[in-house]
Design a protein around this motif. Structure first.
Motif, mmCIF file in Angstrom:
data_model
loop_
_atom_site.group_PDB
_atom_site.id
_atom_site.type_symbol
_atom_site.label_atom_id
_atom_site.label_comp_id
_atom_site.label_asym_id
_atom_site.label_seq_id
_atom_site.Cartn_x
_atom_site.Cartn_y
_atom_site.Cartn_z
ATOM 1 N N TYR A 85 -2.379 1.194 -4.012
ATOM 2 C CA TYR A 85 -2.641 1.447 -2.601
ATOM 3 C C TYR A 85 -2.975 2.917 -2.450
ATOM 4 C CZ TYR A 85 -1.537 2.165 2.331
ATOM 5 O OH TYR A 85 -1.583 2.513 3.645
ATOM 6 N N ARG A 86 -4.141 3.209 -1.842
ATOM 7 C CA ARG A 86 -4.529 4.597 -1.632
ATOM 8 C C ARG A 86 -3.949 5.092 -0.320
ATOM 9 N NH1 ARG A 86 -10.583 5.489 -1.649
ATOM 10 N NH2 ARG A 86 -10.381 4.830 0.505
ATOM 11 N N ARG A 87 -3.173 6.159 -0.394
ATOM 12 C CA ARG A 87 -2.553 6.738 0.794
ATOM 13 C C ARG A 87 -3.588 7.518 1.586
ATOM 14 N NH1 ARG A 87 2.877 9.281 -1.889
ATOM 15 N NH2 ARG A 87 3.678 7.357 -2.746
ATOM 16 N N TRP A 121 -2.972 7.751 -4.990
ATOM 17 C CA TRP A 121 -2.726 6.330 -5.190
ATOM 18 C C TRP A 121 -1.244 6.074 -5.411
ATOM 19 C CZ3 TRP A 121 -6.204 2.395 -4.820
ATOM 20 C CH2 TRP A 121 -7.544 2.744 -4.769
ATOM 21 N N LEU A 122 -0.743 5.005 -4.837
ATOM 22 C CA LEU A 122 0.613 4.531 -5.069
ATOM 23 C C LEU A 122 0.487 3.230 -5.857
ATOM 24 C CD1 LEU A 122 3.684 4.565 -4.523
ATOM 25 C CD2 LEU A 122 3.205 3.244 -2.465
ATOM 26 N N ARG A 123 1.127 3.163 -7.018
ATOM 27 C CA ARG A 123 1.036 1.980 -7.868
ATOM 28 C C ARG A 123 2.388 1.269 -7.897
ATOM 29 N NH1 ARG A 123 -1.242 2.725 -13.760
ATOM 30 N NH2 ARG A 123 -2.943 3.456 -12.468
ATOM 31 N N GLU A 172 -10.074 -6.401 -4.916
ATOM 32 C CA GLU A 172 -10.242 -5.035 -4.416
ATOM 33 C C GLU A 172 -10.684 -5.071 -2.964
ATOM 34 O OE1 GLU A 172 -12.354 -2.193 -6.828
ATOM 35 O OE2 GLU A 172 -12.266 -3.580 -8.515
ATOM 36 N N ILE A 173 -10.034 -4.256 -2.134
ATOM 37 C CA ILE A 173 -10.411 -4.099 -0.734
ATOM 38 C C ILE A 173 -10.542 -2.608 -0.475
ATOM 39 C CG2 ILE A 173 -9.729 -4.461 1.657
ATOM 40 C CD1 ILE A 173 -8.025 -6.810 0.658
ATOM 41 N N LEU A 190 -8.570 2.790 4.015
ATOM 42 C CA LEU A 190 -7.669 1.917 3.294
ATOM 43 C C LEU A 190 -8.328 1.408 2.028
ATOM 44 C CD1 LEU A 190 -5.026 0.193 3.251
ATOM 45 C CD2 LEU A 190 -6.353 -1.571 4.389
ATOM 46 N N ALA A 191 -7.603 1.484 0.911
ATOM 47 C CA ALA A 191 -8.082 0.917 -0.347
ATOM 48 C C ALA A 191 -6.898 0.252 -1.041
ATOM 49 C CB ALA A 191 -8.678 1.987 -1.238
#
Length: 86
Positions: free
Chosen positions: A10-12, A17-19, A73-74, A79-80
């Motif tokens: 998740y890209r903050r 990135w938070l994995r 992938e979104i 938001l990613a």
């Protein structure tokens, strides 16, 4: 083979990135009471819509069998999210 590990990235908002690593088996064991309710609800839905329960079960099994190796992938500007199933 059922999936063993789900990786969620998740890209903050600051760009980092938070994995998260989510093991499937412990989560499945913790949520097993809810899984029983979901199976019962699925049987009721099959009865209401006149669908063969064995055919629905076969379809869900094929879906789970195809999940390992899948990547979702979104990316929408701010938001990613990347979900990888192993």
């Amino acid at each position: 083979m059922i999936p063993q590990l789900v990786t969620v990235r998740y890209r903050r908002s600051d760009g980092r990135w938070l994995r998260l690593f989510v093991p499937v088996l412990p989560v499945l064991l913790v949520l097993s009471p809810l899984l029983l309710l979901a199976v019962l609800a699925g049987l009721v839905a099959c009865r209401m819509f006149r669908v063969s329960p064995m055919g629905a079960l076969r379809g869900v099994g094929r879906l789970l069998w195809a999940l390992p190796g899948a990547r979702f992938e979104i990316d929408d500007g701010q938001l990613a999210v990347l979900v990888s199933v192993r």
